[in-house]
Design a protein around this motif. Structure first.
Motif, PDB file in Angstrom:
ATOM      1  N   GLY A  84       0.836  -1.186   0.000  1.00  0.00           N
ATOM      2  CA  GLY A  84       0.000   0.000   0.000  1.00  0.00           C
ATOM      3  C   GLY A  84       0.869   1.232   0.000  1.00  0.00           C
ATOM      4  N   ARG A  85       1.427   1.520  -1.159  1.00  0.00           N
ATOM      5  CA  ARG A  85       2.481   2.534  -1.219  1.00  0.00           C
ATOM      6  C   ARG A  85       1.999   3.918  -0.803  1.00  0.00           C
ATOM      7  N   GLU A  86       0.732   4.238  -1.099  1.00  0.00           N
ATOM      8  CA  GLU A  86       0.250   5.562  -0.711  1.00  0.00           C
ATOM      9  C   GLU A  86       0.229   5.715   0.815  1.00  0.00           C
ATOM     10  N   LEU A  87      -0.370   4.702   1.489  1.00  0.00           N
ATOM     11  CA  LEU A  87      -0.391   4.751   2.944  1.00  0.00           C
ATOM     12  C   LEU A  87       0.998   4.614   3.535  1.00  0.00           C
ATOM     13  N   SER A  88       1.875   3.858   2.845  1.00  0.00           N
ATOM     14  CA  SER A  88       3.239   3.699   3.352  1.00  0.00           C
ATOM     15  C   SER A  88       3.965   5.021   3.376  1.00  0.00           C
ATOM     16  N   TYR A  89       3.774   5.846   2.348  1.00  0.00           N
ATOM     17  CA  TYR A  89       4.433   7.144   2.342  1.00  0.00           C
ATOM     18  C   TYR A  89       3.891   8.046   3.472  1.00  0.00           C
ATOM     19  N   VAL A  90       2.571   7.974   3.722  1.00  0.00           N
ATOM     20  CA  VAL A  90       2.001   8.733   4.837  1.00  0.00           C
ATOM     21  C   VAL A  90       2.561   8.239   6.166  1.00  0.00           C
ATOM     22  N   LEU A 137      -4.116   2.334  11.431  1.00  0.00           N
ATOM     23  CA  LEU A 137      -5.508   1.993  11.697  1.00  0.00           C
ATOM     24  C   LEU A 137      -6.257   1.751  10.398  1.00  0.00           C
ATOM     25  N   THR A 138      -5.992   2.575   9.404  1.00  0.00           N
ATOM     26  CA  THR A 138      -6.650   2.397   8.107  1.00  0.00           C
ATOM     27  C   THR A 138      -6.245   1.071   7.477  1.00  0.00           C
ATOM     28  N   LYS A 139      -4.952   0.723   7.579  1.00  0.00           N
ATOM     29  CA  LYS A 139      -4.473  -0.546   7.033  1.00  0.00           C
ATOM     30  C   LYS A 139      -5.149  -1.730   7.715  1.00  0.00           C
ATOM     31  N   THR A 140      -5.133  -1.745   9.036  1.00  0.00           N
ATOM     32  CA  THR A 140      -5.711  -2.889   9.744  1.00  0.00           C
ATOM     33  C   THR A 140      -7.224  -2.963   9.537  1.00  0.00           C
ATOM     34  N   ARG A 188     -16.586  -1.572   0.685  1.00  0.00           N
ATOM     35  CA  ARG A 188     -16.452  -0.199   0.207  1.00  0.00           C
ATOM     36  C   ARG A 188     -15.217   0.474   0.818  1.00  0.00           C
ATOM     37  N   PHE A 189     -14.734   1.529   0.170  1.00  0.00           N
ATOM     38  CA  PHE A 189     -13.659   2.398   0.651  1.00  0.00           C
ATOM     39  C   PHE A 189     -12.358   1.623   0.919  1.00  0.00           C
ATOM     40  N   ILE A 190     -11.962   0.780  -0.086  1.00  0.00           N
ATOM     41  CA  ILE A 190     -10.678   0.107   0.059  1.00  0.00           C
ATOM     42  C   ILE A 190      -9.694   0.535  -1.011  1.00  0.00           C
ATOM     43  N   SER A 191     -10.100   1.457  -1.842  1.00  0.00           N
ATOM     44  CA  SER A 191      -9.200   1.946  -2.879  1.00  0.00           C
ATOM     45  C   SER A 191      -8.151   2.850  -2.247  1.00  0.00           C
ATOM     46  N   PRO A 192      -6.988   3.055  -2.909  1.00  0.00           N
ATOM     47  CA  PRO A 192      -5.958   3.935  -2.369  1.00  0.00           C
ATOM     48  C   PRO A 192      -6.467   5.341  -2.062  1.00  0.00           C
ATOM     49  N   THR A 193      -7.326   5.861  -2.944  1.00  0.00           N
ATOM     50  CA  THR A 193      -7.849   7.208  -2.711  1.00  0.00           C
ATOM     51  C   THR A 193      -8.702   7.259  -1.438  1.00  0.00           C
ATOM     52  N   SER A 194      -9.541   6.232  -1.292  1.00  0.00           N
ATOM     53  CA  SER A 194     -10.380   6.178  -0.096  1.00  0.00           C
ATOM     54  C   SER A 194      -9.541   6.025   1.175  1.00  0.00           C
ATOM     55  N   GLN A 195      -8.502   5.209   1.060  1.00  0.00           N
ATOM     56  CA  GLN A 195      -7.653   4.996   2.219  1.00  0.00           C
ATOM     57  C   GLN A 195      -6.932   6.285   2.631  1.00  0.00           C
ATOM     58  N   LEU A 196      -6.476   7.047   1.644  1.00  0.00           N
ATOM     59  CA  LEU A 196      -5.825   8.322   1.949  1.00  0.00           C
ATOM     60  C   LEU A 196      -6.819   9.305   2.560  1.00  0.00           C
ATOM     61  N   ALA A 197      -8.019   9.302   2.053  1.00  0.00           N
ATOM     62  CA  ALA A 197      -9.039  10.209   2.583  1.00  0.00           C
ATOM     63  C   ALA A 197      -9.342   9.877   4.039  1.00  0.00           C
ATOM     64  N   PHE A 252      -6.221  10.925   6.199  1.00  0.00           N
ATOM     65  CA  PHE A 252      -6.095  12.370   6.410  1.00  0.00           C
ATOM     66  C   PHE A 252      -7.254  12.925   7.244  1.00  0.00           C
ATOM     67  N   SER A 253      -8.413  12.298   7.142  1.00  0.00           N
ATOM     68  CA  SER A 253      -9.529  12.746   7.970  1.00  0.00           C
ATOM     69  C   SER A 253      -9.236  12.486   9.447  1.00  0.00           C
ATOM     70  N   LEU A 254      -8.690  11.308   9.733  1.00  0.00           N
ATOM     71  CA  LEU A 254      -8.351  10.997  11.119  1.00  0.00           C
ATOM     72  C   LEU A 254      -7.240  11.920  11.638  1.00  0.00           C
ATOM     73  N   SER A 255      -6.260  12.198  10.775  1.00  0.00           N
ATOM     74  CA  SER A 255      -5.153  13.068  11.192  1.00  0.00           C
ATOM     75  C   SER A 255      -5.582  14.514  11.319  1.00  0.00           C
ATOM     76  N   ALA A 256      -6.606  14.889  10.555  1.00  0.00           N
ATOM     77  CA  ALA A 256      -7.058  16.283  10.598  1.00  0.00           C
ATOM     78  C   ALA A 256      -7.616  16.657  11.968  1.00  0.00           C
ATOM     79  N   VAL A 257      -8.163  15.678  12.676  1.00  0.00           N
ATOM     80  CA  VAL A 257      -8.677  15.969  14.016  1.00  0.00           C
ATOM     81  C   VAL A 257      -7.556  16.492  14.917  1.00  0.00           C
ATOM     82  N   GLN A 258      -6.393  15.826  14.856  1.00  0.00           N
ATOM     83  CA  GLN A 258      -5.242  16.266  15.647  1.00  0.00           C
ATOM     84  C   GLN A 258      -4.766  17.643  15.187  1.00  0.00           C
ATOM     85  N   LEU A 259      -4.719  17.846  13.867  1.00  0.00           N
ATOM     86  CA  LEU A 259      -4.237  19.116  13.331  1.00  0.00           C
ATOM     87  C   LEU A 259      -5.164  20.266  13.719  1.00  0.00           C
TER      88      LEU A 259
END
Length: 621
Positions: free
Chosen positions: A350-356, A399-402, A420-429, A432-439
């Motif tokens: 999951g290269r997109e999530l790996s970079y995050v 968390l998104t990966k597991t 549903r929501f297992i595509s790379p785009t969905s996973q990134l969304a 980032f939504s979970l991380s946005a709470v902290q930000l």
């Protein structure tokens, strides 16, 4: 010449007679051609209402016997006073000046009474009271107060007085006591001798006990080099307690205050100003302001030194080394993944999530340098922003990966359609939504309470002022720091729960198991962090221990994620590149001997996602 009288028997007789009469003076009378008066403290001062007390042997009877013995020796020697006998009228002073004055009036009665030779009683007989004998001189008294009182009377009648023990300095005044002389030196000589002794011994102060009367009160009277205060004791007693400083030093040393002794105006104890107190004046100490400490001699206050966690400190060396090693390792993994971006292992992870996730790990390592850097507005703002953001990115990605793996295999048990929501785009969304709470929370904190640095003078305000330090740090309390990390810890716990749920996936799809081991180990690290962090809250080394504990815990958790999730993949990419090729390029023999994919992998074949479902969706290599 008269016969020697038994003095003690006469005294007892006289005392007995006086006691029977009640108000008669105690006296001894010896007939002679010339009468000498004598004043001796045969008895001590009596209690209240009684003039005389117990018998005084040494200073009373012995001295009186000495006078009687001298009279016997003179009267027995025909060469000294031929044809002349010395008589005596000895009175008891009872060690009290007022009583002695009354007794001494006997000495002058012959000079003030009229001649009674022609006086007759009514029946023609002469009166029993005869004219008293005339006293030509008086020996005594013992106490200076008694001698002064008697001398004031005797001088009016020009009667000489010689004392054997009175030492009051004022008796040396020839204008007032012109008929008085003595055979002992005055008190001024005695006081000087005592002063010399005190100086030689180096004593700081001397306590004196003085009796009532001129002798005691003058000897202990205020004035250089001594002072005193008076207190009431329980021929009726009163004392005076005093302290003095006859040495050139009783001022106190630097940093010491004078603690006055109760009831003694001129006596004090030197008490050191302790703790964070300094000497305000000679009688009081005062605590230094909170940002200052007393000088070494405690005579003033001085600024408290300000410290911070230095880069060269042993407390900073270990965190910095771990952070630098982690940053290098993370950078190496990221560069490796970028160079092999399209290879099966990178795509399967999951290269997109790996970079995050790698970005979050990098920020976790980087926060170490912000925690050690000198606090300021920029540094404190960066701490608030990135302290929890790196962990939020990492654990959001995990968390998104597991969650993805868990939903894929749970869905596979029910249907062949993918969740549903297992595509790379969905996973990134989702990440980032979970991380946005902290930000958003960190930005709101920055807006409501702008960051700034503070100097904490209480943290290292140890009992020894010389070791006191002010700590320069950001305005982040322990509670606010835990709140900053609280959301990330919640993500970590949730990720651990999903890792436990996904632990039963087939061995072929091994992405869940490294994540599970990562989360288990991370939980252990943070469980150890909590007691160490809060257990040192009262330590003088708090700023160093807590900063080191926090940064090391964060670096260890990041290292666990980096080591368990990406080191094995990098190892295969670099040292076993033959395993990092698409299945369609492998030899026919390898393809023929390879085990058939499980039924669950067929879910993605229906949608034309063979490699993503079999390797990428669930993490199979």
């Amino acid at each position: 010449m008269g016969q020697p009288w038994p003095p003690l028997l006469l005294l007892l007789w006289g005392c007995g007679a006086g006691a029977q009469q009640g108000t008669q003076p105690f006296s001894i009378r010896i007939e002679g051609d010339v009468t000498l008066g004598g004043l001796f403290p045969v008895h001590a001062r009596g209690p209240a209402g009684v003039p005389c007390g117990e018998v005084k042997k040494e200073k009373g009877i012995h001295r009186m016997e000495a006078m009687l013995y001298a009279l016997d020796q003179i009267n027995a020697d025909p060469q000294l006073l031929p044809n002349l006998t010395l008589g005596a009228r000895i009175l008891d002073t009872c060690s009290r000046d007022t009583y002695a004055l009354e007794q001494s009036l006997t000495f002058v009665q012959a000079l003030i009474q009229k001649d009674t030779s022609d006086v007759r009683c009514a029946d023609g007989r002469p009166p029993l009271l005869t004219r008293p004998e005339r006293v030509v001189a008086v020996v005594g008294a013992s106490a200076s107060s008694v001698s002064i009182m008697v001398a004031n009377v005797l001088r009016l009648f020009a009667i000489p007085q010689i004392s054997y023990a009175s030492t009051a300095p004022e008796l040396s005044d020839n204008n007032r006591y012109d008929y008085f002389s003595r055979v002992v030196p005055p008190d001024s000589y005695q006081a000087q001798a005592m002063l010399d002794v005190v100086k030689a011994l180096g004593w700081n102060y001397v306590s004196t006990l003085a009796s009532e009367g001129n002798y005691g009160e003058s000897g202990a009277a205020p004035g250089p080099p001594s002072c005193s205060t008076r207190t009431e004791m329980p021929p009726g007693a009163t004392t005076s307690s005093s302290t003095s400083s006859p040495t050139p030093r009783l001022p106190c040393g630097p940093g010491e205050r004078k603690k006055m002794v109760k009831g003694v105006a001129c006596c004090w104890h030197c008490e050191l100003c302790d703790g964070y107190q300094y000497q305000l004046d000679e009688f009081s100490c005062e605590t230094c302001p909170f940002d200052m400490r007393p000088s070494p001699n405690r005579t003033a206050c001085r600024p408290t030194p300000i410290v911070k966690l230095e880069w060269s400190s042993p407390w900073a060396v270990l965190p910095v080394c771990l952070a630098m090693a982690g940053i290098l390792g993370t950078t190496f993994v990221m560069v490796t993944f970028v160079r092999h971006n399209d290879t099966p292992i990178v795509r399967a992870s999951g290269r997109e999530l790996s970079y995050v996730l790698l970005t979050g790990i990098f920020l976790i390592y980087a926060i170490t340098f912000l925690m050690i850097a000198e606090p300021g507005v920029v540094v404190c703002a960066a701490r608030r922003l990135f302290l929890g953001l790196g962990m939020a990115l990492s654990y959001s990605a995990l968390l998104t990966k597991t969650n993805r793996i868990y939903r894929i295999f749970e869905q596979g048990k029910k249907a062949v359609t993918p969740p549903r929501f297992i595509s790379p785009t969905s996973q990134l969304a989702i990440t980032f939504s979970l991380s946005a709470v902290q930000l958003v929370g960190a930005l709101a904190w920055l807006g409501v309470l702008p960051p700034h640095s503070v100097i904490d003078y209480e943290e290292q305000r140890v009992p020894n002022p010389e070791a006191a330090r002010g700590v320069l740090k950001c305005d982040m309390s322990d509670l606010s720091l835990i709140c900053c990390l609280g959301y990330s810890l919640l993500l970590m716990v949730t990720c651990t729960v999903y890792a436990i749920k996904a632990r039963g996936v087939p061995e072929t799809f091994n992405e869940a198991k490294p994540i599970g081991f990562t989360m288990y180990t991370t939980c252990i690290v943070w469980l150890a962090f909590v007691p160490i962090f809060f257990g040192t809250a009262q330590s003088a080394e708090k700023i160093y221990i807590q900063t080191t504990t926090l940064t090391v815990s964060m670096s260890l958790s990041a290292s666990v994620s980096l080591g368990m999730l990406y080191v094995p993949k990098v190892y295969v990419i670099i040292f076993h590149p033959e395993q990092n090729v698409a299945k369609r390029k492998r030899s026919f023999k390898a393809a023929a001997t390879a085990p058939a994919p499980p039924a669950h992998s067929q879910c993605s074949l229906l949608h034309g996602q063979a490699s993503e479902c079999a390797s990428g969706l669930a993490g199979a290599p």
